[in-house]
Enzyme design. Structure first.
Site, PDB file in Angstrom:
ATOM      1  N   LYS A 186      49.385 -43.479  -0.404  1.00  0.00           N
ATOM      2  CA  LYS A 186      49.402 -42.966   0.557  1.00  0.00           C
ATOM      3  C   LYS A 186      48.224 -42.627   1.676  1.00  0.00           C
ATOM      4  O   LYS A 186      47.699 -43.319   0.870  1.00  0.00           O
ATOM      5  CB  LYS A 186      49.589 -40.998   0.553  1.00  0.00           C
ATOM      6  CG  LYS A 186      50.281 -40.799  -0.292  1.00  0.00           C
ATOM      7  CD  LYS A 186      52.363 -41.280   0.692  1.00  0.00           C
ATOM      8  CE  LYS A 186      52.871 -40.676  -0.116  1.00  0.00           C
ATOM      9  NZ  LYS A 186      54.293 -40.833  -0.902  1.00  0.00           N
TER      10      LYS A 186
HETATM   11  C1  LIG Z   1      54.975 -39.255  -1.740  1.00  0.00           C
HETATM   12  C2  LIG Z   1      56.299 -38.793  -0.958  1.00  0.00           C
HETATM   13  C3  LIG Z   1      56.109 -37.686  -1.854  1.00  0.00           C
HETATM   14  C4  LIG Z   1      55.484 -36.813  -3.802  1.00  0.00           C
HETATM   15  O1  LIG Z   1      53.817 -37.116  -3.786  1.00  0.00           O
HETATM   16  P1  LIG Z   1      53.332 -37.248  -5.093  1.00  0.00           P
HETATM   17  O2  LIG Z   1      52.064 -36.822  -4.701  1.00  0.00           O
HETATM   18  O3  LIG Z   1      53.182 -38.285  -5.232  1.00  0.00           O
HETATM   19  O4  LIG Z   1      54.325 -36.528  -6.370  1.00  0.00           O
HETATM   20  C5  LIG Z   1      57.142 -36.495  -1.453  1.00  0.00           C
HETATM   21  N1  LIG Z   1      57.701 -36.584  -0.182  1.00  0.00           N
HETATM   22  C6  LIG Z   1      57.074 -37.688   0.108  1.00  0.00           C
HETATM   23  C7  LIG Z   1      58.313 -38.227   1.610  1.00  0.00           C
HETATM   24  C8  LIG Z   1      56.828 -38.664  -0.329  1.00  0.00           C
HETATM   25  O5  LIG Z   1      56.701 -39.872  -0.148  1.00  0.00           O
END
Ligand SMILES: *Cc1c(COP(=O)(O)O)cnc(C)c1O
Length: 396
Positions: A186
């Site tokens: 992210k």
């Molecule tokens: C990465 C992601 C999540 C989940 O995040 P985590 O921190 O890995 O649990 C949820 N929704 C979307 C669209 C994502 O890309």
């Protein structure tokens, strides 16, 4: 999605401050921590950045979705409309609350198609959960209008668009709750971690209690004597994550978004003027986080040629048509009702009856759009990749 690329001295300094105090935990240890509350500070700075009254840090982006749903009181029998192009976490969270995910088509924004959304609303619908996919906005103005008209809650899954805006307003701050992820891929990262933002105080209090076993956080009482209004769970963030989050957030505008936008602009210019390439529709290009450059190649042979040429130069691209984790038509475990549980919940009830059923071909528009869509991931340090793209496009 390159937060990890920027980890350096600032993160190290923040973390060392925690280790020197030995207090790795967000609650209690008031005398030992010497005034250091990193998770709390991260929350305050994140809320300020987003322009919302409250922020609650949690253990992951998936946890943020679950806590958001819980704090809105969502459970069995409730339907939540989300979209058929997202990471599986979005609907895992809905299923895990006992609620039923309903999938809408996307359009060429790569996000929820508002016209199709409206067709999916039933008397059981309680929440709309649009996802700001691949770094840029859903048509959030239209979605909010539909939600108001039908009196529905909105949770914005902003995991992939931290720092993005629509007409100047931060993504995640339009709905009742916005959720974020700070996992490895992210825009900012804390290793694992997530955040919820909201302007609604009572919702914030519920979320804060639910994510910490129901503790009512009464400041007059020691933790062990605190009361509970309802049962909760543990989705707490730890101080080490909070510390890294503070350092990462400070780099978001000044380094991460700035560099991404610069790199994306260069690559977009290189691909402009190629007749076969059309760019994703972004409702407000100024608020794009520039995490991806997404394109459509409508001709199948040309699409294959593009992939082959990029492959021959080792340029990383994502072809969404074949993606296993984001494309509805390839979620075989969802269509096949694969559950770890003995009698198949959440797909089946104890008596074996089906609670819901999905078919891989039920979102033809989404499948069709993704079958001609490619994203080039944008990172901070990609000068070499840009040079390779410069060469590769001469062969297109
Ligand atoms: C990465 C992601 C999540 C989940 O995040 P985590 O921190 O890995 O649990 C949820 N929704 C979307 C669209 C994502 O890309």
């Amino acid at each position: 999605m390159p937060g990890y690329e920027t980890i350096g001295e600032e993160e190290r300094r923040e973390v060392l401050e925690i280790l020197s105090k030995k207090v790795l935990f967000r609650y209690e240890f008031h005398s030992e921590r010497g005034g250091v509350y990193k998770v709390e500070q991260f929350e305050e700075e994140f809320a300020r950045y987003c322009g919302t009254r409250f922020a609650l840090a949690v253990s992951s982006g998936t946890a943020a979705l679950k806590v958001a749903l819980a704090s809105l009181g969502i459970g069995p029998g409730d339907e939540v409309v989300t979209q058929g192009f997202t990471f599986v976490a979005t609907w895992e969270a809905i299923l895990d609350m006992g609620a039923i995910p309903v999938f809408s088509e996307i359009d060429e924004t790569l996000c929820m198609d508002p016209d199709d959304l409206e067709k999916r609303i039933s008397p059981n619908t309680k929440v709309i959960m649009p996802v700001h996919m691949c770094g840029a906005q859903a048509r959030i103005d239209k979605i909010m209008e539909i939600a108001k008209r039908h009196n529905l809650y909105v949770i914005e899954d902003t995991a992939q668009a931290c720092g993005g805006r629509f007409r100047g307003k931060t993504l995640g701050s339009f709905g009742d709750v916005g959720t974020f992820s700070f996992d490895s891929v992210k825009t900012i990262t804390t290793g694992e971690g997530g955040m919820l933002i909201t302007d609604d105080e009572s919702l914030y209090i519920k979320a804060s209690q639910y994510h910490d076993h129901g503790h009512d956080h009464n400041p007059e009482l020691p933790r062990g004597l605190e009361g509970r209004d309802f049962i909760g769970f543990n989705f707490r963030m730890m101080e080490l994550q909070g510390a890294i989050g503070i350092a990462q957030l400070r780099k978001l505008d000044s380094i991460i978004l700035k560099r991404q936008r610069k790199n994306k602009k260069i690559i977009k210019e290189l691909l402009s003027g190629k007749d076969l390439i059309r760019f994703r529709h972004i409702p407000d290009p100024e608020g794009d986080t520039a995490t991806f450059l997404s394109i459509f190649i409508d001709n199948e042979d040309e699409l294959k040629r593009f992939k082959d040429i990029m492959g021959s130069y080792n340029i990383p691209i994502i072809y969404w048509g074949e993606n296993l984790w984001h494309n509805f038509s390839h979620w075989e475990h969802l269509h096949g009702q694969k559950s770890i549980q003995r009698y198949g919940y959440p797909f089946k009830d104890r008596d074996g009856s089906l609670r819901m059923r999905y078919h891989s071909d039920e979102l033809p528009k989404t499948s069709e759009i993704l079958s001609r869509c490619i994203s080039i991931p944008i990172s901070i340090y990609m000068d070499e990749t840009i040079e390779k793209i410069r060469e590769a496009v001469t062969r297109l």
